[in-house]
Design an enzyme around this catalytic site. Structure first.
Site, mmCIF file in Angstrom:
data_model
loop_
_atom_site.group_PDB
_atom_site.id
_atom_site.type_symbol
_atom_site.label_atom_id
_atom_site.label_comp_id
_atom_site.label_asym_id
_atom_site.label_seq_id
_atom_site.Cartn_x
_atom_site.Cartn_y
_atom_site.Cartn_z
ATOM 1 N N ASP A 1 0.812 -1.224 0.000
ATOM 2 C CA ASP A 1 0.000 0.000 0.000
ATOM 3 C C ASP A 1 0.844 1.272 0.000
ATOM 4 O O ASP A 1 0.409 2.304 0.499
ATOM 5 C CB ASP A 1 -0.963 0.035 1.210
ATOM 6 C CG ASP A 1 -1.814 -1.210 1.287
ATOM 7 O OD1 ASP A 1 -2.280 -1.668 0.234
ATOM 8 O OD2 ASP A 1 -1.989 -1.741 2.400
ATOM 9 N N LYS B 1 2.224 2.159 -5.210
ATOM 10 C CA LYS B 1 2.977 1.737 -6.398
ATOM 11 C C LYS B 1 2.197 1.991 -7.676
ATOM 12 O O LYS B 1 2.770 2.284 -8.713
ATOM 13 C CB LYS B 1 3.309 0.234 -6.303
ATOM 14 C CG LYS B 1 4.208 -0.111 -5.134
ATOM 15 C CD LYS B 1 4.491 -1.604 -5.052
ATOM 16 C CE LYS B 1 3.363 -2.442 -4.494
ATOM 17 N NZ LYS B 1 2.997 -2.191 -3.106
ATOM 18 N N GLY C 1 -4.108 -4.648 -4.298
ATOM 19 C CA GLY C 1 -5.107 -3.697 -4.771
ATOM 20 C C GLY C 1 -4.398 -2.415 -5.141
ATOM 21 O O GLY C 1 -3.911 -1.713 -4.279
ATOM 22 N N HIS C 2 -4.276 -2.171 -6.439
ATOM 23 C CA HIS C 2 -3.611 -0.948 -6.877
ATOM 24 C C HIS C 2 -4.660 0.053 -7.329
ATOM 25 O O HIS C 2 -5.513 -0.267 -8.149
ATOM 26 C CB HIS C 2 -2.649 -1.237 -8.030
ATOM 27 C CG HIS C 2 -1.439 -1.980 -7.600
ATOM 28 N ND1 HIS C 2 -0.490 -2.434 -8.464
ATOM 29 C CD2 HIS C 2 -1.018 -2.340 -6.373
ATOM 30 C CE1 HIS C 2 0.462 -3.052 -7.791
ATOM 31 N NE2 HIS C 2 0.151 -3.008 -6.520
ATOM 32 N N GLN D 1 2.292 -6.239 -2.899
ATOM 33 C CA GLN D 1 2.595 -6.163 -1.470
ATOM 34 C C GLN D 1 3.926 -5.403 -1.260
ATOM 35 O O GLN D 1 4.294 -4.592 -2.092
ATOM 36 C CB GLN D 1 2.629 -7.549 -0.802
ATOM 37 C CG GLN D 1 1.272 -8.224 -0.735
ATOM 38 C CD GLN D 1 0.902 -8.972 -2.003
ATOM 39 O OE1 GLN D 1 1.708 -9.678 -2.571
ATOM 40 N NE2 GLN D 1 -0.330 -8.829 -2.437
HETATM 41 P P1 IMP Z 1 -2.610 -12.639 2.512
HETATM 42 O O1 IMP Z 1 -1.639 -12.193 1.466
HETATM 43 O O2 IMP Z 1 -4.046 -12.384 2.132
HETATM 44 O O3 IMP Z 1 -2.382 -14.043 2.965
HETATM 45 O O4 IMP Z 1 -2.366 -11.745 3.817
HETATM 46 C C1 IMP Z 1 -1.193 -11.824 4.590
HETATM 47 C C2 IMP Z 1 -0.801 -10.467 5.131
HETATM 48 O O5 IMP Z 1 -0.392 -9.620 4.067
HETATM 49 C C3 IMP Z 1 -1.939 -9.713 5.837
HETATM 50 O O6 IMP Z 1 -1.399 -8.932 6.894
HETATM 51 C C4 IMP Z 1 -2.481 -8.797 4.753
HETATM 52 O O7 IMP Z 1 -3.119 -7.662 5.287
HETATM 53 C C5 IMP Z 1 -1.203 -8.440 4.033
HETATM 54 N N1 IMP Z 1 -1.396 -8.088 2.629
HETATM 55 C C6 IMP Z 1 -1.620 -8.922 1.588
HETATM 56 N N2 IMP Z 1 -1.713 -8.231 0.443
HETATM 57 C C7 IMP Z 1 -1.535 -6.948 0.748
HETATM 58 C C8 IMP Z 1 -1.474 -5.749 -0.033
HETATM 59 O O8 IMP Z 1 -1.589 -5.747 -1.255
HETATM 60 N N3 IMP Z 1 -1.261 -4.606 0.669
HETATM 61 C C9 IMP Z 1 -1.083 -4.585 2.002
HETATM 62 N N4 IMP Z 1 -1.109 -5.676 2.761
HETATM 63 C C10 IMP Z 1 -1.323 -6.844 2.143
#
Ligand code: IMP
Length: 372
Positions: free
Chosen positions: A21, A24, A48-49, A194
């Site tokens: 977040d 990017k 989520g971009h 991420q």
């Molecule tokens: P997962 O990727 O859904 O398994 O989540 C694992 C961890 O990564 C959690 O703390 C999510 O909030 C975080 N996370 C996953 N994708 C994103 C992203 O695109 N932005 C911010 N945090 C993310």
């Protein structure tokens, strides 16, 4: 910009330096006109971009954030985990906006499929974890990668030849395609998902995602050799946020954190969850720079700090309060026009990390960016 593009070279990765977040999507949208191939390498619809064009918000979960630009080849790499209905919906929404990505979309046969069962298992695993869990996005990401590592996953190749609008896009030729592209002087923009501190190996385990979110992970996920990468832009928020559980040493709790959240609109693009907010950590940034080999930095959302009297920044020896600027920076596009204190804030980061801050975000719009 021309000089900067020469520095970036043929293959550029845009990588989150914090917990995702960082913003990017906006940088990718800005760079896209200068590239030919847009590639996602890891993760899935947990990303989520958000891109704001002409006041309209576009949110991408699986497609690269530059997909709004016509004529660019889009690659979804082998390291990704794809939920086909989400992808089809994203394609449909773009088509409604007059953009057809299907003729220019290449999906690796080796990317794994995220199923409804993966999502259910993600939620079930979360509910069993002690202390509030990891706080996953419940998009089935972890279980899809679990099955992949257990060698019992289902890959996109199983959809080849099926009566689905995306199945003609599935190909075994991603590696030769990227190789040929490089040989023919086509420029490749890799979009990290991420952030570094969520990396499965280098992040704040076990509060991480299940893929490799670094520049090396991006190359692996696409099947590009390490020496292909000519530049790596680390994207850093001017403060810091995190969604979900896990350590966050510079977190600002209470009113201070709430104030940052409101000014920065810090709610998840994928889940709508309020993000935890806090201050910049220089050691974390130095770590991210070491892991990824940043060649440039993009500092985002500088304008969110416009109202602060002082700005705490965490250094090796502890917090130091840097002077705030108490002036509006929103929409400023030249570095010299920034208040002195804001310039100093940027220079402090440059000096501490030893990497130039070449882009500075001063608002959500496409044009609200300083190029230095
Ligand atoms: P997962 O990727 O859904 O398994 O989540 C694992 C961890 O990564 C959690 O703390 C999510 O909030 C975080 N996370 C996953 N994708 C994103 C992203 O695109 N932005 C911010 N945090 C993310």
């Amino acid at each position: 910009m021309e000089k900067l593009l020469t520095h970036l070279g043929a293959v550029t990765a845009v990588i989150g330096a914090q917990w995702g977040d960082e913003g990017k999507g906006k940088l990718i949208d800005l760079l896209t006109p200068h590239f030919d191939v847009l590639a996602r390498a890891n993760g899935g619809a947990n990303a989520g971009h958000t891109v704001v064009v002409a006041g309209k918000k576009h949110i991408f979960h699986l497609l690269p954030a530059g997909s709004l630009h016509e004529g660019k080849t889009i690659v979804l790499g082998s390291g990704m985990v794809i939920h086909p209905p989400t992808l089809l919906e994203e394609i449909r929404l773009l088509r409604e906006a007059g953009i057809d990505v299907l003729p220019r979309l290449l999906i690796s046969h080796a990317a794994h499929i995220v199923s409804e069962e993966h999502k259910e298992r993600d939620a079930a695993l979360e509910s069993q974890r002690a202390g509030g869990g990891i706080g996953t996005t419940k998009r089935g990401i972890g279980p899809a990668y679990m099955d992949k590592a257990a060698r019992s996953g289902m890959r996109m190749e199983t959809l080849l030849g099926k009566d689905l609008p995306l199945s003609p896009c599935i190909t075994k030729q991603i590696v030769p395609f990227l190789d040929e592209s490089r040989k023919n002087g086509r420029r490749i923009l890799i979009e990290g998902a991420q952030g570094t501190l969520l990396d499965i190996d280098h992040g704040t385990y076990p509060y991480v995602t299940s893929s490799s979110t670094t520049s090396a992970g991006a190359l692996q996920g696409l099947g590009l050799p390490p020496q292909a990468l000519t530049s790596c832009i680390g994207v850093v928020k001017a403060y810091c946020t995190r969604v979900g559980g896990g350590p966050f040493a510079t977190e600002a709790k209470g009113e201070v954190g709430d104030h940052l959240r409101e000014r920065g609109g810090e709610y998840g693009a994928t889940t709508g969850r309020p993000r935890r907010c806090g201050w910049l950590s220089i050691p974390d940034l130095q770590f991210a720079s070491s892991v990824n080999g940043f060649t440039h930095l993009n500092l985002t959302k500088l304008d969110v700090l416009d109202t602060e009297d002082t700005i705490p920044v965490f250094f090796e020896e502890g917090f130091r309060d840097l002077p705030g600027w108490k002036a509006e920076t929103k929409g400023i596009t030249t570095f010299e026009k920034l208040p002195k204190e804001a310039q100093n804030y940027v220079k402090t980061i440059e000096n501490e990390v030893g990497i130039p801050v070449s882009f500075i975000g001063t608002g959500p719009g496409r044009e609200e960016m300083i190029r230095k």
